[in-house]
Motif scaffolding. Structure first.
Motif, short mmCIF file in Angstrom:
data_model
loop_
_atom_site.label_atom_id
_atom_site.label_comp_id
_atom_site.label_asym_id
_atom_site.label_seq_id
_atom_site.Cartn_x
_atom_site.Cartn_y
_atom_site.Cartn_z
N TYR A 154 0.82 -1.21 0.00
CA TYR A 154 0.00 0.00 0.00
C TYR A 154 0.86 1.25 0.00
O TYR A 154 0.40 2.33 -0.39
CB TYR A 154 -0.95 0.00 1.20
CG TYR A 154 -0.29 -0.29 2.52
CD1 TYR A 154 0.35 0.69 3.26
CD2 TYR A 154 -0.28 -1.60 3.02
CE1 TYR A 154 0.97 0.41 4.46
CE2 TYR A 154 0.34 -1.89 4.24
CZ TYR A 154 0.96 -0.89 4.95
OH TYR A 154 1.58 -1.19 6.13
N TRP A 164 2.73 1.90 -4.13
CA TRP A 164 1.49 2.67 -4.17
C TRP A 164 1.07 2.95 -5.60
O TRP A 164 1.90 3.24 -6.47
CB TRP A 164 1.69 3.98 -3.42
CG TRP A 164 0.47 4.83 -3.35
CD1 TRP A 164 -0.59 4.69 -2.52
CD2 TRP A 164 0.18 5.97 -4.17
NE1 TRP A 164 -1.52 5.67 -2.75
CE2 TRP A 164 -1.08 6.46 -3.77
CE3 TRP A 164 0.87 6.61 -5.20
CZ2 TRP A 164 -1.66 7.58 -4.35
CZ3 TRP A 164 0.28 7.71 -5.79
CH2 TRP A 164 -0.96 8.19 -5.36
N GLU A 165 -0.23 2.89 -5.88
CA GLU A 165 -0.74 3.03 -7.24
C GLU A 165 -1.71 4.21 -7.34
O GLU A 165 -2.84 4.14 -6.86
CB GLU A 165 -1.44 1.73 -7.66
CG GLU A 165 -0.51 0.53 -7.68
CD GLU A 165 -1.24 -0.77 -7.96
OE1 GLU A 165 -1.19 -1.23 -9.12
OE2 GLU A 165 -1.85 -1.31 -7.02
N GLU A 166 -1.24 5.25 -7.97
CA GLU A 166 -2.04 6.46 -8.12
C GLU A 166 -3.36 6.21 -8.83
O GLU A 166 -4.40 6.79 -8.48
CB GLU A 166 -1.24 7.52 -8.90
CG GLU A 166 -2.03 8.79 -9.19
CD GLU A 166 -1.31 9.70 -10.16
OE1 GLU A 166 -0.08 9.53 -10.33
OE2 GLU A 166 -1.97 10.56 -10.76
N GLU A 167 -3.35 5.29 -9.82
CA GLU A 167 -4.54 5.07 -10.63
C GLU A 167 -5.68 4.47 -9.83
O GLU A 167 -6.83 4.44 -10.31
CB GLU A 167 -4.22 4.19 -11.82
CG GLU A 167 -3.67 2.82 -11.47
CD GLU A 167 -2.16 2.79 -11.34
OE1 GLU A 167 -1.58 1.70 -11.44
OE2 GLU A 167 -1.55 3.87 -11.12
N LYS A 168 -5.44 4.02 -8.62
CA LYS A 168 -6.51 3.46 -7.79
C LYS A 168 -7.24 4.51 -6.97
O LYS A 168 -8.25 4.20 -6.33
CB LYS A 168 -5.94 2.38 -6.87
CG LYS A 168 -5.53 1.11 -7.60
CD LYS A 168 -5.14 0.01 -6.63
CE LYS A 168 -4.80 -1.29 -7.34
NZ LYS A 168 -4.43 -2.37 -6.39
N THR A 184 -9.77 7.31 -5.90
CA THR A 184 -11.17 7.49 -6.30
C THR A 184 -11.70 8.83 -5.79
O THR A 184 -11.09 9.48 -4.94
CB THR A 184 -12.06 6.35 -5.76
OG1 THR A 184 -11.99 6.35 -4.32
CG2 THR A 184 -11.60 5.01 -6.29
N ALA A 226 -8.88 11.42 -6.58
CA ALA A 226 -8.39 11.00 -7.90
C ALA A 226 -8.00 12.18 -8.78
O ALA A 226 -7.15 12.04 -9.67
CB ALA A 226 -9.45 10.16 -8.60
N SER A 258 -11.42 2.10 2.15
CA SER A 258 -10.44 2.14 1.08
C SER A 258 -9.30 3.05 1.49
O SER A 258 -9.50 4.03 2.23
CB SER A 258 -11.08 2.67 -0.21
OG SER A 258 -10.10 3.02 -1.17
N TYR A 293 -7.76 4.72 -0.74
CA TYR A 293 -7.61 5.56 -1.93
C TYR A 293 -8.56 6.75 -1.95
O TYR A 293 -8.70 7.41 -2.97
CB TYR A 293 -7.78 4.71 -3.19
CG TYR A 293 -6.68 3.68 -3.31
CD1 TYR A 293 -5.39 4.05 -3.66
CD2 TYR A 293 -6.94 2.33 -3.05
CE1 TYR A 293 -4.37 3.11 -3.76
CE2 TYR A 293 -5.93 1.37 -3.14
CZ TYR A 293 -4.65 1.78 -3.49
OH TYR A 293 -3.64 0.84 -3.58
#
Length: 363
Positions: free
Chosen positions: A306, A310-314, A316, A320, A342, A344
């Motif tokens: 996490y 880490w994944e920016e595209e996740k 929301t 986002a 979440s 995100y």
């Protein structure tokens, strides 16, 4: 895919170790639902081995907490072992057992600082920090403990989690702590985990209250009167208040640069479960020191993905499209997860609240 937000080697420089779940209080907001001792609590030998492993992994500072850590009989032995390795040890207590003997025992064991919880003026504090059996005011015991600590000259802090019940008392709490010669006041938000989920009336502050909270904290910081404030990572994000709130710790303007759980911070439960942060729920357990050595757990970056991957595209919702998203990463990971389910998206953000107010006002 996001890159780690730290420069230099990844290491568990700061640890929060809940050495026992035993507690003589039943605080209504307790994330760990502390009370009775877990049957699978680490033995003394296992805990001492963990002390050695933390030091070897590069731990600089360990907050020894609980439950109530003083209810674990070997707490001085564990503190002493950490201190022998050069780890700075802080003892985090509810204050009810911090008599003169306990304080002196802690000092001999190498404890370098203390933190005691105080969550309001007397009526509010005692309403939050319940005793299983009727007795004297727990609030009065906290103040007595702080006075005893002040007499020793040892570094000391008070910790307050902000909620709807004490929201109107913050300035009075600060003044009270000054009277009792507290040096640092740590202010944080409570998370809806553990017992706090069971409270039948509104308890956690709403995101809409964050601007007022920030303004009042900024005013206290700028006033420069003791105790010095330390604003925890779950408060703030990217308004003009941000550098002032962050400066409370560093004494220089600073900005939130993302959650360090699993990067520079580690949390350890009394049974040896390892997480990136002690406030994270069980879903974030990376391993247990009975099954794998601590260093092996820490070196397995996939268990802390996490943050390590880490994944920016996740992201929301508002997060986002936020211009600060690559740095902020949805703020405090534990708070985001506990509120939304979440990591995100996080509604507890000053910038978000401001933007949503402006949009509402322009309709």
């Amino acid at each position: 895919m996001g890159d780690p937000i730290i420069s230099g080697p990844r290491a568990p420089r700061t640890a929060i170790w809940e050495i026992t779940s035993a507690c003589n209080l039943r605080c209504i907001h307790c994330e760990a639902e502390a009370g009775t001792r877990r049957p699978d609590e680490l033995t003394t030998d296992e805990a001492l081995s963990l002390c050695d492993a933390l030091a070897a992994a590069g731990c600089h500072h360990c907050n020894v907490s609980g439950g109530e850590p003083l209810l674990r009989a070997d707490w001085p032995t564990l503190c002493e072992r950490l201190a022998q390795w050069g780890v700075q040890v802080s003892l985090v207590s509810n204050g009810s057992l911090l008599d003169a003997e306990a304080i002196e025992t802690a000092r001999r064991a190498g404890v370098g600082s203390f933190a005691v919880s105080l969550d309001g003026l007397e009526k509010t504090h005692d309403r939050i920090r319940l005793r299983p059996h009727p007795g004297s005011s727990q609030h009065a015991q906290v103040l007595s403990a702080l006075d005893r600590l002040a007499e020793t000259g040892i570094p000391r802090a008070a910790i307050t989690h902000v909620n709807r019940w004490n929201f109107g008392e913050l300035e009075a709490i600060h003044a009270l702590l000054a009277e009792h010669r507290v040096q640092v006041w740590q202010v944080q938000l409570g998370s809806p985990l553990g017992r706090q989920r069971q409270i039948g009336v509104p308890y956690m502050i709403a995101p809409e209250q964050l601007p007022e909270l920030a303004a009042r904290l900024v005013a206290l910081i700028r006033a420069g009167k003791p105790p010095r404030l330390s604003i925890v990572d779950c408060i703030g994000y990217y308004t003009e208040a941000e550098p002032v709130l962050r400066s409370a710790r560093s004494n220089a303007p600073a900005l939130w640069t993302g959650c360090y759980a699993g990067l520079l911070h580690v949390g350890i439960d009394s049974n040896g479960d390892v997480k990136g942060c002690s406030s994270m729920p069980r879903e974030f357990v990376a391993g247990n020191v009975r099954q794998r050595p601590f260093q092996e757990i820490w070196d397995d970056e996939s268990r802390f993905a996490y943050n390590t991957a880490w994944e920016e595209e996740k992201l929301t919702g508002f997060c986002a499209t936020c211009p600060y998203r690559r740095v902020c990463r949805a703020g405090c990971t534990s708070l985001a997860y506990s509120v939304t389910g979440s990591i995100y998206e996080n509604p507890f953000c000053l910038h978000r609240v401001r933007c949503e107010r402006e949009r509402g006002g322009s309709r």
